[in-house]
Design an enzyme around this catalytic site. Sequence first.
Site, PDB file in Angstrom:
ATOM      1  N   ASN A  10       0.835  -1.197   0.000  1.00  0.00           N
ATOM      2  CA  ASN A  10       0.000   0.000   0.000  1.00  0.00           C
ATOM      3  C   ASN A  10       0.877   1.258   0.000  1.00  0.00           C
ATOM      4  O   ASN A  10       1.487   1.611   1.008  1.00  0.00           O
ATOM      5  CB  ASN A  10      -0.891  -0.072   1.251  1.00  0.00           C
ATOM      6  N   ASP A  69       0.082  -5.064  11.808  1.00  0.00           N
ATOM      7  CA  ASP A  69      -1.286  -5.555  11.705  1.00  0.00           C
ATOM      8  C   ASP A  69      -2.109  -4.760  12.706  1.00  0.00           C
ATOM      9  O   ASP A  69      -1.668  -4.575  13.845  1.00  0.00           O
ATOM     10  CB  ASP A  69      -1.348  -7.050  12.005  1.00  0.00           C
ATOM     11  N   PHE A 149     -10.215   6.771   7.370  1.00  0.00           N
ATOM     12  CA  PHE A 149     -10.682   5.580   6.652  1.00  0.00           C
ATOM     13  C   PHE A 149     -11.252   4.589   7.672  1.00  0.00           C
ATOM     14  O   PHE A 149     -11.274   4.861   8.873  1.00  0.00           O
ATOM     15  CB  PHE A 149      -9.526   4.943   5.862  1.00  0.00           C
ATOM     16  N   GLY A 150     -11.661   3.438   7.199  1.00  0.00           N
ATOM     17  CA  GLY A 150     -12.093   2.342   8.073  1.00  0.00           C
ATOM     18  C   GLY A 150     -13.159   2.771   9.072  1.00  0.00           C
ATOM     19  O   GLY A 150     -14.187   3.339   8.704  1.00  0.00           O
TER      20      GLY A 150
HETATM   21  P1  IMP Z   1      -4.416  -2.868   8.695  1.00  0.00           P
HETATM   22  O1  IMP Z   1      -3.913  -4.072   9.414  1.00  0.00           O
HETATM   23  O2  IMP Z   1      -3.683  -1.616   9.063  1.00  0.00           O
HETATM   24  O3  IMP Z   1      -4.550  -3.079   7.217  1.00  0.00           O
HETATM   25  O4  IMP Z   1      -5.898  -2.592   9.238  1.00  0.00           O
HETATM   26  C1  IMP Z   1      -6.939  -3.568   9.142  1.00  0.00           C
HETATM   27  C2  IMP Z   1      -8.301  -2.912   9.276  1.00  0.00           C
HETATM   28  O5  IMP Z   1      -8.456  -2.332  10.591  1.00  0.00           O
HETATM   29  C3  IMP Z   1      -8.541  -1.747   8.321  1.00  0.00           C
HETATM   30  O6  IMP Z   1      -9.013  -2.204   7.077  1.00  0.00           O
HETATM   31  C4  IMP Z   1      -9.603  -0.940   9.071  1.00  0.00           C
HETATM   32  O7  IMP Z   1     -10.886  -1.513   8.882  1.00  0.00           O
HETATM   33  C5  IMP Z   1      -9.197  -1.131  10.516  1.00  0.00           C
HETATM   34  N1  IMP Z   1      -8.304  -0.028  10.940  1.00  0.00           N
HETATM   35  C6  IMP Z   1      -6.977  -0.114  11.232  1.00  0.00           C
HETATM   36  N2  IMP Z   1      -6.470   1.094  11.563  1.00  0.00           N
HETATM   37  C7  IMP Z   1      -7.508   1.955  11.475  1.00  0.00           C
HETATM   38  C8  IMP Z   1      -7.603   3.379  11.682  1.00  0.00           C
HETATM   39  O8  IMP Z   1      -6.637   4.105  12.001  1.00  0.00           O
HETATM   40  N3  IMP Z   1      -8.825   3.907  11.488  1.00  0.00           N
HETATM   41  C9  IMP Z   1      -9.906   3.170  11.130  1.00  0.00           C
HETATM   42  N4  IMP Z   1      -9.866   1.872  10.900  1.00  0.00           N
HETATM   43  C10 IMP Z   1      -8.673   1.261  11.074  1.00  0.00           C
END
Ligand code: IMP
Length: 196
Positions: A10, A69, A149-150
């Site tokens: 990413n 993660d 996001f998220g």
């Molecule tokens: P990753 O492991 O950083 O890819 O995060 C996995 C998932 O956790 C993301 O797709 C979001 O749904 C959620 N997530 C992680 N960090 C955040 C954040 O800072 N804000 C909102 N959602 C988050």
Amino acid sequence: MVELVFASANEGKIKEIYQLLGSPFVIKGLKDVHITEEIPETGNTFYENAFLKANYVFEKTKKDVFADDSGLCIDALNGDPGIHSAYYAGWPKNDPKNIELVLKKLDHSQNRSAHFISVISLIWKGKNYFFEGKVYGKIANSPAGNNGFGYDPIFIPDGYDQTFAELPLEIKNKLSHRYLAIQKMKEFLISKIYEV
Ligand code: IMP
């Protein structure tokens, strides 16, 4: 100059982490080390998944590497969505649907306590080290805000009355689980680099 591989494809995340780490670190993404396949994330914890990703890249490249993660853990849902945060409402990833599901499940719950967590696995000179960052807060009754996001539109960090998606990005970035974990890794690396 200290070169580290960040086990992510990413570009946005690679850039964000590069900005957080700053000099003397140089960050390479997966593409730079010719890894184009999806890395399996089959662990049951944030720790396992972060390590699986970092170790996969280490085995292939033997370079210093780190992976992260992260996710949202809600007390009243026994820690869910947890490691399933990205795909909580199913495949493909859909942030609004994930939020809708969380709010539906929490409907009758008074307990809205939650935290975001980020775990970094760093393989440095062949040895693994973990760093963890957490930010505590509560789940809003309805989504608000357009930043981030998220789950940002439903997460209100402790000490604030707006969601992560309403707060300016500079504020979120200083409070966030990812920022805290990265700061810990940075302190560790700086102590190692200047160690005599
Ligand atoms: P990753 O492991 O950083 O890819 O995060 C996995 C998932 O956790 C993301 O797709 C979001 O749904 C959620 N997530 C992680 N960090 C955040 C954040 O800072 N804000 C909102 N959602 C988050």
